[in-house]
Design a protein around this motif. Structure first.
Motif, short mmCIF file in Angstrom:
data_model
loop_
_atom_site.label_atom_id
_atom_site.label_comp_id
_atom_site.label_asym_id
_atom_site.label_seq_id
_atom_site.Cartn_x
_atom_site.Cartn_y
_atom_site.Cartn_z
N LYS A 178 0.81 -1.22 0.00
CA LYS A 178 0.00 0.00 0.00
C LYS A 178 0.85 1.27 0.00
O LYS A 178 0.41 2.33 0.42
CB LYS A 178 -1.01 0.00 1.16
N THR A 225 4.51 1.26 -7.60
CA THR A 225 3.73 0.96 -6.41
C THR A 225 4.12 -0.40 -5.84
O THR A 225 4.62 -1.27 -6.56
CB THR A 225 2.23 0.96 -6.70
N SER A 275 -0.67 -4.47 -3.22
CA SER A 275 -1.98 -4.10 -2.63
C SER A 275 -2.35 -2.65 -2.79
O SER A 275 -3.30 -2.18 -2.15
CB SER A 275 -2.03 -4.47 -1.13
N CYS A 276 -1.64 -1.88 -3.63
CA CYS A 276 -2.05 -0.51 -3.89
C CYS A 276 -3.30 -0.51 -4.78
O CYS A 276 -3.29 -1.12 -5.85
CB CYS A 276 -0.94 0.27 -4.60
N THR A 277 -4.33 0.17 -4.35
CA THR A 277 -5.58 0.23 -5.12
C THR A 277 -5.95 1.65 -5.51
O THR A 277 -6.68 1.86 -6.48
CB THR A 277 -6.74 -0.38 -4.32
N LYS A 278 -5.45 2.66 -4.79
CA LYS A 278 -5.78 4.05 -5.07
C LYS A 278 -4.82 4.66 -6.08
O LYS A 278 -5.24 5.40 -6.97
CB LYS A 278 -5.76 4.87 -3.77
N ALA A 320 -1.51 4.53 -8.93
CA ALA A 320 -0.84 3.74 -9.96
C ALA A 320 0.23 4.62 -10.60
O ALA A 320 0.21 5.85 -10.50
CB ALA A 320 -1.85 3.27 -11.01
N GLU A 337 -0.41 5.23 0.44
CA GLU A 337 -1.39 5.75 -0.52
C GLU A 337 -2.62 6.35 0.14
O GLU A 337 -3.28 7.21 -0.44
CB GLU A 337 -1.80 4.67 -1.51
N ASP A 338 -2.94 5.93 1.36
CA ASP A 338 -4.12 6.46 2.04
C ASP A 338 -3.86 7.78 2.74
O ASP A 338 -4.80 8.38 3.27
CB ASP A 338 -4.64 5.44 3.06
#
Length: 345
Positions: free
Chosen positions: A30, A73, A76-79, A81, A108-109
């Motif tokens: 993340k 990244t 598990s990075c989802t926000k 790229a 990333e959060d």
């Protein structure tokens, strides 16, 4: 391991040094590796350089507000790229997360994903200011942060912002107005328009005698306020006196960005010290601050994207590179810059 250029400090009160041998960090779960494009300068940089406070290891890379582009990244990075632009404020004093180097890590959060209506330079005016103001108002005083797109009816209640023309003060004005409060800001007369543009309905002269300031607060608000934010770290005494002697509301809250000064607060007033420097730390308060930032970032991101919240004006330092960052800090310390300095690196 690849190395990169940046600015290091070898110890407290040691000079800034431009080097080319900083180890490039590797993103974990993340996390993203971000290339620094612009940095925004804050008083916390010379504070760390002179005192060593908040620095966790030496030699240190520091920095706070930043705008950059994601290079890669971790799992598990989802926000985020590769290719995304981000802005925000990093955890203070943690070298691998600090932007005074070519690339640095972000969780990333914890950062804002840049929308089309926010310029990279503008993004450097947002992070530390808005998150510090959010800690004061939302965490410290129970002010609700409305969801993106929500219209909040104006309350018959004021928030008083001490130091309403500064970076944190102007974001406090914006957030309080967004939450439906009327805002009264203290500032010098020459800077009152800055607070008005940030959402203050009225201002008063913070250079007047204390009794005159209290009289103005009463005249303008009629005592209909229960929240005072000291965004200057220099208005503890008058803030508490205003709540004690002028406020007519039952619940009273005081928050200050000064986390170092002594203050005596009556039991009738709920007090709160903003400790934004705890972002990313592993102790109990650090985990609390980090959790609140993670909660607020997507909501604030939406408000900036829609224009409900606005970035601040800035001074773009002429030229680019690490030496210009050092020059910008020196000019900021010398009081030569009227606006927040931003440097292209």
């Amino acid at each position: 391991m690849p190395t990169q250029s940046g600015i290091t400090i070898s110890g407290p009160n040691e000079p800034y040094t431009v080097v080319d041998n900083i180890e490039q960090p590797t993103p974990g779960p993340k996390q993203a590796l971000v290339k620094t494009l612009y940095v925004g300068l804050n008083p916390v940089e010379p504070f760390m350089q002179h005192t060593g406070i908040l620095v966790t290891s030496w030699p240190a890379v520091i920095g706070s507000d930043v705008a950059g582009i994601v290079i890669s990244t971790g799992p598990s990075c989802t926000k985020l790229a590769a290719g995304d632009h981000i802005y925000g404020c990093v955890p203070i004093g943690l070298t691998k997360f600090s932007p005074f180097q070519e690339t640095f890590l972000v969780e990333e959060d914890w950062v804002f994903k840049k929308g089309d209506n926010i310029g990279l330079e503008e993004g450097c005016t947002i992070g530390a200011g808005v998150l510090t103001a959010a800690l004061a108002l939302i965490d410290g005083q129970g002010v609700g942060l409305p969801a993106h797109g929500t219209n909040v009816e104006e309350k018959d209640s004021w928030v008083v912002v001490m130091g309403g023309s500064g970076s944190v003060g102007r974001y406090a004005c914006q957030l309080a107005k967004l939450a439906g409060f009327k805002v009264l800001a203290s500032c010098s007369p020459s800077k009152s328009q800055l607070a008005i543009e940030a959402g203050a309905a009225a201002t008063f002269n913070n250079r007047a005698a204390v009794e005159e300031q209290l009289a103005e607060i009463e005249r303008i608000t009629g005592g209909k306020f229960g929240r005072v934010v000291d965004a200057s770290a220099q208005a503890v005494e008058i803030s508490i006196r205003a709540l004690e002697t002028v406020s007519k509301e039952e619940e009273k809250y005081f928050a200050t960005v000064g986390d170092w000064s002594e203050m005596k607060v009556p039991d009738s007033i709920k007090s709160y010290r903003v400790e934004f420097g705890k972002l990313g730390r592993d102790d109990e308060l650090g985990k609390h601050v980090t959790a609140r930032v993670v909660e607020w970032v997507p909501v604030l991101e939406g408000h900036f994207a829609s224009g409900a919240l606005r970035p601040l004006d800035y001074h773009l330092v002429e030229g680019e590179g690490w030496e210009k960052v050092i020059e910008g800090i020196a000019d900021m310390e010398a009081g030569k810059l009227a606006k927040k300095p931003v440097v292209k690196v």
